[in-house]
Design a protein around this motif. Structure first.
Motif, PDB file in Angstrom:
ATOM      1  N   TYR A 226       0.841  -1.204   0.000  1.00  0.00           N
ATOM      2  CA  TYR A 226       0.000   0.000   0.000  1.00  0.00           C
ATOM      3  C   TYR A 226       0.874   1.251   0.000  1.00  0.00           C
ATOM      4  O   TYR A 226       0.638   2.192  -0.755  1.00  0.00           O
ATOM      5  N   GLN A 229       2.576   1.807  -3.283  1.00  0.00           N
ATOM      6  CA  GLN A 229       1.665   2.271  -4.330  1.00  0.00           C
ATOM      7  C   GLN A 229       1.252   3.735  -4.177  1.00  0.00           C
ATOM      8  O   GLN A 229       0.647   4.303  -5.085  1.00  0.00           O
ATOM      9  N   SER A 232       2.163   6.163  -6.898  1.00  0.00           N
ATOM     10  CA  SER A 232       1.484   5.975  -8.184  1.00  0.00           C
ATOM     11  C   SER A 232       0.064   6.544  -8.188  1.00  0.00           C
ATOM     12  O   SER A 232      -0.578   6.623  -9.244  1.00  0.00           O
ATOM     13  N   LYS A 233      -0.440   6.928  -7.021  1.00  0.00           N
ATOM     14  CA  LYS A 233      -1.778   7.513  -6.938  1.00  0.00           C
ATOM     15  C   LYS A 233      -1.755   8.950  -7.450  1.00  0.00           C
ATOM     16  O   LYS A 233      -0.729   9.634  -7.392  1.00  0.00           O
ATOM     17  N   ASN A 279      -6.935  -2.677  -1.879  1.00  0.00           N
ATOM     18  CA  ASN A 279      -5.939  -2.083  -2.781  1.00  0.00           C
ATOM     19  C   ASN A 279      -4.846  -3.090  -3.127  1.00  0.00           C
ATOM     20  O   ASN A 279      -4.342  -3.111  -4.260  1.00  0.00           O
ATOM     21  N   ILE A 283      -3.812  -5.285  -7.106  1.00  0.00           N
ATOM     22  CA  ILE A 283      -2.529  -5.287  -7.826  1.00  0.00           C
ATOM     23  C   ILE A 283      -1.912  -6.680  -7.922  1.00  0.00           C
ATOM     24  O   ILE A 283      -0.850  -6.856  -8.526  1.00  0.00           O
TER      25      ILE A 283
END
Length: 307
Positions: A226, A229, A232-233, A279, A283
Motif C-alpha cells: 500500500y 503504491q 502511483s496515486k 488495494n 494489484i
C-alpha cells in the motif's frame, strides 16, 4: 471462483455480505447473551444488528464516493470476513456506535480534497469524533486525523484550525448539560474516561490469538505494498490514501491501550484495513494467490469454531 465473483460491484454482493454478517451476529450473541429471551431483548439486538449493517454500507459509500478502490466488492467481503474471524468485535454496542462515528468523520476529512466548505467539514469531523469519544474514550486519538488532514490538504488559514475546537466544545457542552440534567457525576466520569491497560491476558484464547495473528499478518503484508503504491496515486487523491493508513495506525493504538480487552476493540481496525487489503488485492497479478488469501479468510472462522 470467489475473487472473480466479487471483482465487480453488484447488489447481490451486499445481500451475501449482510447474510453472512447475520449468521455471525446470531452465533456471537447466542454465545454471549445469558439473560432470558424477551421482546425487549429481541428488538434491542435487531437494533444492534442494524448498526452493524449500517457500518458495512457506510464503508462501501466511503470507498465508492472517494474512489479509494476500484469498482469491486472486495472491501465489503473483507470487512464481513474480519467480523466472522473475530466475532467478539461486534459484542460491544458502544464500540459499534463509536466506529460508525469515526467512519463519518473520515468521510468528511477525505472530502476536504475538493477544498469546498472546509470549515463545515472540519466542524463535522471534530463533532463526530467527539461523539465517538463519548462511547469509547480512546477514540479521541482519532483527533490526530484532523491535524494530519490539515497538513495534507495544505489548509493554513488559522480560522480553519480553530473550527475543530468549536466542534469538540459543542459536544462537551451538550454532554455536560445532559449529565447535569440526568444528575450524573461528570467529575467521576471524566476521571475514569482514559483508563489504560497493557494486560493482554484476556486475549489469551486460541481462537482470538489465531484471528489476531491472521489480521496482523494480512495487515502488515498489505501495508507494505500500500505504501509502495502511494506514489502511483494521483496527487490530489494521495492524501485520502494517507488518511486511511494513519487511521489504521491509530486504530491499532486504540486496541493496544484500551483497558477492557476482549476482542471488541479490534473493530476499529477493520474498515481501514479492508480498504488497504482491497488495494493490495487489486494489484495481485496471480489470481490463484488472491483466491488463496480470500479462501484462508473464509476457512479461518470455520476452524475457529472448532477450536
Amino acid at each position: 471462483m470467489i475473487s472473480s465473483f466479487f471483482e465487480k460491484s453488484k447488489p447481490i454482493h451486499s445481500v451475501i455480505a449482510v447474510s453472512v454478517l447475520l449468521l455471525v451476529f446470531v452465533f456471537a450473541k447466542i454465545s454471549a447473551i445469558s439473560e432470558p429471551f424477551s421482546l425487549y431483548l429481541l428488538f434491542k439486538q435487531i437494533g444492534v444488528f442494524a448498526l452493524c449493517v449500517l457500518t458495512v454500507f457506510l464503508l462501501d459509500f466511503l470507498v465508492s464516493k472517494n474512489n479509494l478502490t476500484r469498482k469491486n466488492s472486495y472491501k465489503v467481503l473483507i470487512f464481513v470476513l474480519f467480523v466472522a474471524l473475530l466475532p467478539n468485535s461486534i459484542l460491544n454496542t458502544d464500540y459499534i456506535i463509536a466506529n460508525i462515528f469515526v467512519l463519518f468523520a473520515m468521510r468528511r476529512l477525505i472530502s476536504l480534497r475538493s477544498q469546498k466548505q472546509i470549515k463545515k467539514k472540519l466542524f463535522d469531523a471534530a463533532f463526530w469524533i467527539s461523539l465517538a469519544t463519548l462511547f469509547c474514550p480512546w477514540c479521541g486519538l482519532f483527533f490526530f486525523l484532523i491535524i494530519i488532514s490539515l497538513f495534507l490538504y495544505s489548509i493554513v488559514d488559522i480560522k480553519n484550525w480553530i473550527v475543530p475546537i468549536i466542534g469538540v466544545a459543542t459536544v462537551v457542552i451538550i454532554g455536560w448539560s445532559f449529565m447535569i440534567v440526568a444528575g450524573m457525576d461528570y467529575v467521576a466520569y471524566v476521571n475514569n474516561m482514559f483508563g489504560v491497560s497493557f494486560d493482554f491476558s484476556k486475549l489469551n484464547d486460541l481462537s482470538i490469538v489465531v484471528a489476531i495473528t491472521l489480521l496482523l499478518s494480512y495487515g502488515n503484508w498489505a501495508i507494505i505494498f500500500y505504501i509502495k503504491q502511494l506514489k502511483s496515486k494521483k496527487k490530489n487523491y494521495r492524501p485520502s490514501f494517507i488518511i486511511i493508513l494513519v487511521a489504521e495506525i491509530i486504530a491499532l493504538a486504540v486496541a493496544v491501550v484500551i483497558p477492557d480487552k476482549n476482542g471488541s476493540e479490534f473493530l476499529f481496525l477493520f474498515a481501514p484495513l479492508a480498504i488497504i487489503l482491497t488495494n493490495y488485492f487489486e494489484i495481485i497479478e496471480e489470481k490463484w494467490f488472491r483466491e488463496v488469501l480470500i479462501m484462508l479468510l473464509i476457512v479461518a472462522p470455520i476452524v475457529n469454531l472448532i477450536l
